[in-house]
Design an enzyme around this catalytic site. Sequence first.
Site, mmCIF file in Angstrom:
data_model
loop_
_atom_site.group_PDB
_atom_site.id
_atom_site.type_symbol
_atom_site.label_atom_id
_atom_site.label_comp_id
_atom_site.label_asym_id
_atom_site.label_seq_id
_atom_site.Cartn_x
_atom_site.Cartn_y
_atom_site.Cartn_z
ATOM 1 N N ASP A 155 -6.303 2.819 -7.042
ATOM 2 C CA ASP A 155 -6.136 1.639 -7.971
ATOM 3 C C ASP A 155 -6.350 2.091 -9.193
ATOM 4 O OD1 ASP A 155 -6.402 -1.149 -8.889
ATOM 5 O OD2 ASP A 155 -6.052 -1.630 -6.882
ATOM 6 N N HIS A 206 -9.267 -4.074 -12.258
ATOM 7 C CA HIS A 206 -8.591 -4.340 -11.103
ATOM 8 C C HIS A 206 -9.280 -3.645 -9.905
ATOM 9 C CE1 HIS A 206 -5.213 -4.515 -8.198
ATOM 10 N NE2 HIS A 206 -4.906 -5.452 -8.919
ATOM 11 N N SER A 405 -2.878 -8.308 -4.429
ATOM 12 C CA SER A 405 -3.719 -7.218 -4.710
ATOM 13 C C SER A 405 -5.092 -7.723 -4.041
ATOM 14 C CB SER A 405 -4.004 -7.087 -6.116
ATOM 15 O OG SER A 405 -2.765 -6.443 -6.535
#
Length: 824
Positions: A155, A206, A405
């Site tokens: 990620d 994220h 996600s």
Amino acid sequence: MKRWIHVLLAILLFVPAYIGRQQEVNAAGGAEAVVDPLINKALETAGSLQVIVSFKGDGPPTESQLGLLKTLGIKTGVSMKSLPIAGVIATGAQIEKLADSGEVQSVYLNKKLSYYNEEATNVTGVDKVRTDPGFQIANNGLPVTGKGIGVVVNDSGVDGTHKDHEFGKNLVQNVLGSTNLNALEPALLPVTYQENVPNTDTNSGHGTHVAGTVGGTGAMSSGKYEGAAPGANLIGYGSGAALFVLDGIGGFDYAITHQNQYGIRVITNSWGASGNFDPNDPINIASKKAFDRGITVLFAAGNEGPGENTHNPYAKAPWVISVAAGEKNGKLAEFSSRGTKGAGGTFTADGREWTWKDEPTITAPGVDIVSTRVLGPVSSLAAEQDAQTIPTAYFPYYTTMSGTSMATPHVAGIVALMLEANPKLSPSEVKDILQKTATNMPGYETWEVGSGYVNAFAAVDKILNGKEYGKTVNASQTFNSNVQSSTERKEFSVDYNPVTSLSTNQYEFTVEAGLSSLVAKVDGKGMLEQTGNPINLVLIAPDGKEYSSGVSLLFPLYTDRTVSVSSPVSGRWKAEIRGIRGDEANPVGIGLPETVKGTLAFSKVSGFTGLSDIIGHPAAEAIKMGVSERLFDGYSSGAFKPSSLLTRSELAKYLVMGAEIRQFLPASGQNTYSDVSAAELPFAEAAGAKGASFRDQHQIQKGVILPKGTGKFAPKESVTRAELAYSLVQSLGLQKDAENFSGQLTVQYKDERINIEDTFNTPVELKGYVQLALDLNILNASFSVSQGPYDLKPIVKASFNPAGLVARGDFAVAMTRYFNAFLQ
């Protein structure tokens, strides 16, 4: 009745304004403190309570304010350092004296809060996995936490300074792997990675959120926000905020290169692209190489929904697990990408023929997920949402995000639990178990949600105890009846105001000829979307006939209003918002001004098979709709038999099919029921199990069908109307609300509530369920109207017939109402 209406009017219109004025006065000083209404209820069963005392002022409690506590004999408490607040243990008498003090602004109960990540692990059964004593015995006496399983978070990076995934502890490696070709010297050199970087997520946040969802320990929230596999070994591979194909490949390369070093068995990828599946795409090649080495690969389905053909192409590879995003109530998130119905094909890779389908594998929680926040300069991506959902003490460490996600790492954590239970599982076996243990998601097809909602408990149960799950999954069933239908949806809104004319509280629309059903749904959330609004949704046909949603007694908590009309006549219709009518001078009724938003669903059936005997039956359209949505099925003979009585075994099967009931199997060789056939047993066990309802998030409520004595299910017995009320209301997770009801049953009739004449014929333990079934418009009462020669007004009576037996056609109508109101 008028007296009750006037009381309700006073509560709805006067009390909020009064509380607002009281709060203003309190802020200015000189008035009695506001006391939480929950305190009096809590004092019924406790001599003292944990309460929060808010003093007047801007800083911490003053010496005189703390002295007040001591004067009242309050000895246990804690005061804040910056806020004028103290948490104390106090008796009812002490609370009463605090409320009388001019120093105190409010006294509130220190009640338990719900946290979104905690809800997610409850919903999917992760918490149940960790606490099940049988699992601990089978796992060498230890809880199943994903211990020893390496999970690569491919990620934007991971903040290893966060205590929930601290570098050098459960974050065993953190790699900065951005591969910017423009920054390299002109030479052909092996790829290099910068390892042992404490924080690789400096410009996004994220990946940190994803890592916390996989295996955060919840250290900064006393375990409340822990991930799905807090015992797993996390390996962060961070490519920064800008992710390119080469960066994604780099993550796979690192995972394969260091697989043995870190015990890597899982790689989670919450990123993707658009376009068609191509087995020769380098990302798909990389994921296949990882699969070949026993690494389970997960990809997010994408956030481009709700349209068809929006599925992440990297998630379509048959060797990966594609994860769609669900809401915590069991619905599919609107934004979650969908596949394409019937799309797919075959191809050859590495000498083996593969078949791919354009559909997700599984669905997991992906809406309003609380997980770890970057501790560096990156600010929250959802500051407003965080302020509403995360306590102040935890705010610096956690944030809220939504998307596939967030759903994907949750499943990655579940995979780690599965691999701890059996490290010998191949990626294909992991995927198969997730699909076979899924919970059906009625109203959705496999190209939208895959096999259904992920069920971690059933998955680990199958692995540790060898259970044979999968016989109840709709995705793998062959059905006797089939319906081809299409549904068009349209949004609308009404600016409702109780003091204006009826015409301003209406929305007009056209119904075309040939529709099989019309469903209207609105949400009356009330002031600040907190209070609920006692409004009634009414559909008015061209001939003036009205179809009403009624006003639930639970309107502050359950704010949806739904009206279903089978075979609606064509022409100009009206959707009207009404309050409870007070008197002839107020025809619009009591309610709160609100812009009420809703949807209209127009469904049309183009063909059907296996329903040879429904033409002309009053329930025909409901039967067709229910079969179309896989809420129930016909017989292998090709008939539905709408007038035949519904049996308990059929009810169990249809609840598991269409009411989102979890799969459950008891310990090996210990079937709960001795009178059920092998084919019926999986459905009976699921329907009768504790925590069967998906909406029972903590999985502690009774089953959705009650047994008929010890070890007896009575599969061939008929179902009464009261028993059906129990099953459908229990399937909504409303056991507490039902059990709290007592007294006279009532039903909404036009603009008033009238008593149910046969209340006392209803079994006491089922009365609350009958009341809720009536309130929620799942089941209907029967009305009779009579008027004597000298009566000024007709007399309306209502009955429920609780002992009446349910025909299959009756069930079809009730089940489609249930689906339209709560599962769409």
